[in-house]
Design a protein around this motif. Structure first.
Motif, PDB file in Angstrom:
ATOM      1  N   LEU A 125       9.806  -2.040   5.499  1.00  0.00           N
ATOM      2  CA  LEU A 125      11.042  -1.246   5.455  1.00  0.00           C
ATOM      3  C   LEU A 125      11.954  -1.726   4.334  1.00  0.00           C
ATOM      4  O   LEU A 125      11.878  -2.872   3.901  1.00  0.00           O
ATOM      5  CB  LEU A 125      11.784  -1.370   6.792  1.00  0.00           C
ATOM      6  CG  LEU A 125      11.015  -0.932   8.047  1.00  0.00           C
ATOM      7  CD1 LEU A 125      11.874  -1.147   9.285  1.00  0.00           C
ATOM      8  CD2 LEU A 125      10.560   0.526   7.946  1.00  0.00           C
ATOM      9  N   SER A 126      12.824  -0.833   3.898  1.00  0.00           N
ATOM     10  CA  SER A 126      13.826  -1.192   2.897  1.00  0.00           C
ATOM     11  C   SER A 126      14.936  -2.009   3.551  1.00  0.00           C
ATOM     12  O   SER A 126      15.426  -1.661   4.619  1.00  0.00           O
ATOM     13  CB  SER A 126      14.420   0.079   2.283  1.00  0.00           C
ATOM     14  OG  SER A 126      15.655  -0.247   1.672  1.00  0.00           O
ATOM     15  N   GLU A 166      15.464   1.099  12.677  1.00  0.00           N
ATOM     16  CA  GLU A 166      14.503   1.952  11.985  1.00  0.00           C
ATOM     17  C   GLU A 166      13.077   1.663  12.496  1.00  0.00           C
ATOM     18  O   GLU A 166      12.273   2.583  12.686  1.00  0.00           O
ATOM     19  CB  GLU A 166      14.588   1.694  10.482  1.00  0.00           C
ATOM     20  CG  GLU A 166      14.024   2.791   9.633  1.00  0.00           C
ATOM     21  CD  GLU A 166      14.537   2.695   8.199  1.00  0.00           C
ATOM     22  OE1 GLU A 166      15.434   3.480   7.847  1.00  0.00           O
ATOM     23  OE2 GLU A 166      14.067   1.839   7.445  1.00  0.00           O
ATOM     24  N   LYS A 199      -3.553   5.124   2.608  1.00  0.00           N
ATOM     25  CA  LYS A 199      -3.125   5.458   3.971  1.00  0.00           C
ATOM     26  C   LYS A 199      -4.239   5.131   4.964  1.00  0.00           C
ATOM     27  O   LYS A 199      -5.424   5.175   4.612  1.00  0.00           O
ATOM     28  CB  LYS A 199      -2.794   6.949   4.057  1.00  0.00           C
ATOM     29  CG  LYS A 199      -1.572   7.372   3.254  1.00  0.00           C
ATOM     30  CD  LYS A 199      -1.250   8.833   3.551  1.00  0.00           C
ATOM     31  CE  LYS A 199       0.114   9.232   3.031  1.00  0.00           C
ATOM     32  NZ  LYS A 199       0.142   9.550   1.599  1.00  0.00           N
ATOM     33  N   ASN A 223       3.511   5.404   2.132  1.00  0.00           N
ATOM     34  CA  ASN A 223       4.120   6.355   3.065  1.00  0.00           C
ATOM     35  C   ASN A 223       5.630   6.324   3.005  1.00  0.00           C
ATOM     36  O   ASN A 223       6.224   5.296   2.682  1.00  0.00           O
ATOM     37  CB  ASN A 223       3.736   5.989   4.512  1.00  0.00           C
ATOM     38  CG  ASN A 223       2.394   6.549   4.927  1.00  0.00           C
ATOM     39  OD1 ASN A 223       2.140   7.736   4.816  1.00  0.00           O
ATOM     40  ND2 ASN A 223       1.521   5.669   5.400  1.00  0.00           N
ATOM     41  N   GLU A 224       6.232   7.417   3.397  1.00  0.00           N
ATOM     42  CA  GLU A 224       7.643   7.447   3.770  1.00  0.00           C
ATOM     43  C   GLU A 224       7.693   7.100   5.258  1.00  0.00           C
ATOM     44  O   GLU A 224       6.653   6.964   5.902  1.00  0.00           O
ATOM     45  CB  GLU A 224       8.220   8.852   3.565  1.00  0.00           C
ATOM     46  CG  GLU A 224       8.055   9.402   2.160  1.00  0.00           C
ATOM     47  CD  GLU A 224       8.924   8.668   1.149  1.00  0.00           C
ATOM     48  OE1 GLU A 224      10.040   8.258   1.518  1.00  0.00           O
ATOM     49  OE2 GLU A 224       8.472   8.493   0.000  1.00  0.00           O
ATOM     50  N   LEU A 225       8.909   7.026   5.788  1.00  0.00           N
ATOM     51  CA  LEU A 225       9.062   6.667   7.206  1.00  0.00           C
ATOM     52  C   LEU A 225       8.247   7.574   8.133  1.00  0.00           C
ATOM     53  O   LEU A 225       7.610   7.105   9.077  1.00  0.00           O
ATOM     54  CB  LEU A 225      10.529   6.760   7.607  1.00  0.00           C
ATOM     55  CG  LEU A 225      11.410   5.550   7.352  1.00  0.00           C
ATOM     56  CD1 LEU A 225      12.792   5.818   7.911  1.00  0.00           C
ATOM     57  CD2 LEU A 225      10.819   4.275   7.943  1.00  0.00           C
ATOM     58  N   SER A 226       8.249   8.882   7.857  1.00  0.00           N
ATOM     59  CA  SER A 226       7.548   9.820   8.741  1.00  0.00           C
ATOM     60  C   SER A 226       6.044   9.532   8.738  1.00  0.00           C
ATOM     61  O   SER A 226       5.381   9.655   9.772  1.00  0.00           O
ATOM     62  CB  SER A 226       7.825  11.256   8.300  1.00  0.00           C
ATOM     63  OG  SER A 226       7.370  11.443   6.978  1.00  0.00           O
ATOM     64  N   GLY A 227       5.513   9.141   7.606  1.00  0.00           N
ATOM     65  CA  GLY A 227       4.094   8.794   7.511  1.00  0.00           C
ATOM     66  C   GLY A 227       3.782   7.531   8.297  1.00  0.00           C
ATOM     67  O   GLY A 227       2.755   7.440   8.985  1.00  0.00           O
ATOM     68  N   TYR A 228       4.665   6.554   8.210  1.00  0.00           N
ATOM     69  CA  TYR A 228       4.496   5.327   9.002  1.00  0.00           C
ATOM     70  C   TYR A 228       4.492   5.651  10.491  1.00  0.00           C
ATOM     71  O   TYR A 228       3.690   5.125  11.262  1.00  0.00           O
ATOM     72  CB  TYR A 228       5.628   4.340   8.720  1.00  0.00           C
ATOM     73  CG  TYR A 228       5.513   3.574   7.420  1.00  0.00           C
ATOM     74  CD1 TYR A 228       4.292   3.085   6.965  1.00  0.00           C
ATOM     75  CD2 TYR A 228       6.655   3.288   6.668  1.00  0.00           C
ATOM     76  CE1 TYR A 228       4.202   2.362   5.778  1.00  0.00           C
ATOM     77  CE2 TYR A 228       6.573   2.567   5.487  1.00  0.00           C
ATOM     78  CZ  TYR A 228       5.345   2.099   5.046  1.00  0.00           C
ATOM     79  OH  TYR A 228       5.278   1.378   3.884  1.00  0.00           O
ATOM     80  N   LYS A 229       5.423   6.525  10.863  1.00  0.00           N
ATOM     81  CA  LYS A 229       5.549   6.895  12.274  1.00  0.00           C
ATOM     82  C   LYS A 229       4.238   7.502  12.785  1.00  0.00           C
ATOM     83  O   LYS A 229       3.757   7.154  13.870  1.00  0.00           O
ATOM     84  CB  LYS A 229       6.714   7.872  12.446  1.00  0.00           C
ATOM     85  CG  LYS A 229       7.012   8.212  13.885  1.00  0.00           C
ATOM     86  CD  LYS A 229       8.254   9.094  14.015  1.00  0.00           C
ATOM     87  CE  LYS A 229       8.525   9.344  15.495  1.00  0.00           C
ATOM     88  NZ  LYS A 229       9.758  10.112  15.694  1.00  0.00           N
TER      89      LYS A 229
END
Ligand code: FE
Ligand code: FE
Ligand code: ZN
Length: 278
Positions: free
Chosen positions: A8-9, A20, A228, A259-265
């Protein structure tokens, strides 16, 4: 339960990262201690650190993982570069005491033509200067893909660093699935064999964290390109066996996939599903 999080940032502070992490289904996270490109780290806000510590306790977090800037070279040939790595890591370890009892991961570095043996010597020398008896942080050496003159491409090289470090009880290893596969450890067709080798050379009790990544590059290519989960040369089947393996299932795992956050999720949900947790 699968202990999992993502990189995470840190730009919005500690508590923000904790929240987050939960928002994407995680119970841990990784972050950079400072801008990998820049020098001086932002001052830590003690109240923010305390808020994260409380939040993690309330939400049953696994240990979190701080990552040193990958631009540091702890075995550089150039004295100034070496000195900078020492100062940055020493400062990071002081700052880590605001979130006590967690992990700090770094890349052993590149020997840039000095030879792996000399590189190992320098890394241990640096660790012998910065590790302190009273620190609560465990410092992790990351397994590397072996691109260029990277040190840490084999379990033997990591073992040699540990052996030369006086306060070696402060040391552990973070295994990066993309890196070890690229380095020639076949976690796809022989996971048990790789773990036996890790145990024989380093000792599985030193394995404290996992970077869970698929790879864009072929086996033993010594190339470092994360993919991914399930979309690369390691593949979902091998990753499923990995996260369910008895020797690995309780170790905190960190996604460093593109990934962006949604991809991580989505990936966390996929992995929890494989473990029967959804
Ligand atoms: Fe890394
Ligand atoms: Fe990694
Ligand atoms: Zn990598």
């Amino acid at each position: 339960m699968l202990n999992i999080g993502a990189h995470l940032s840190s730009s919005k502070g500690f508590l923000h990262m904790g929240k987050e992490a939960v928002s994407i289904g995680g119970n841990t996270f990784q972050f950079f201690t400072r801008n990998p490109r820049g020098g001086k780290a932002k001052d830590i806000d003690p109240a923010d650190a305390k808020a994260l510590n409380d939040f993690m306790a309330e939400n049953g977090f696994a240990k979190i993982l701080a990552h040193a800037p990958y631009t540091l070279n702890p075995c550089a040939k150039d004295e100034k570069i070496l000195e900078f790595a020492l100062m940055a890591m020493e400062d990071d370890l002081k700052r880590m005491e605001y979130v006590p009892g967690n992990y700090y991961n770094f890349h052993p570095g590149s020997h840039v033509g000095q030879g792996a043996e000399k590189g190992i010597e320098k890394i241990a020398e640096l660790l012998n200067k910065i590790l302190k008896e009273e620190q609560t942080t465990t410092v992790l050496l990351e397994t590397m893909s072996g691109k260029g003159s990277e040190v840490g491409r084999s379990f033997e090289e990591l073992r040699a660093i540990i052996d030369r470090t006086e306060l070696s009880d402060k040391l552990g290893v973070c295994l990066d699935t993309c890196h070890v596969y690229s380095a020639g450890y076949d976690i796809v067709s022989n996971l048990d064999g790789v773990l036996e080798e890790f145990d024989r050379v380093i000792g599985l009790q030193r394995l404290k964290a996992i970077h869970l990544n698929d790879s864009m590059m072929p086996f033993a290519s010594n190339k470092d390109r994360h993919e991914k989960i399930g979309k690369g040369t390691i593949g979902l089947e091998a990753i499923s066996r990995f996260i369910c393996h008895d020797a690995l299932k309780d170790i905190p795992m960190f996604l460093e996939t593109p990934n962006e956050l949604s991809g991580y999720k989505e990936e966390i949900s996929l992995l929890r599903g494989i473990r029967g947790e959804n």
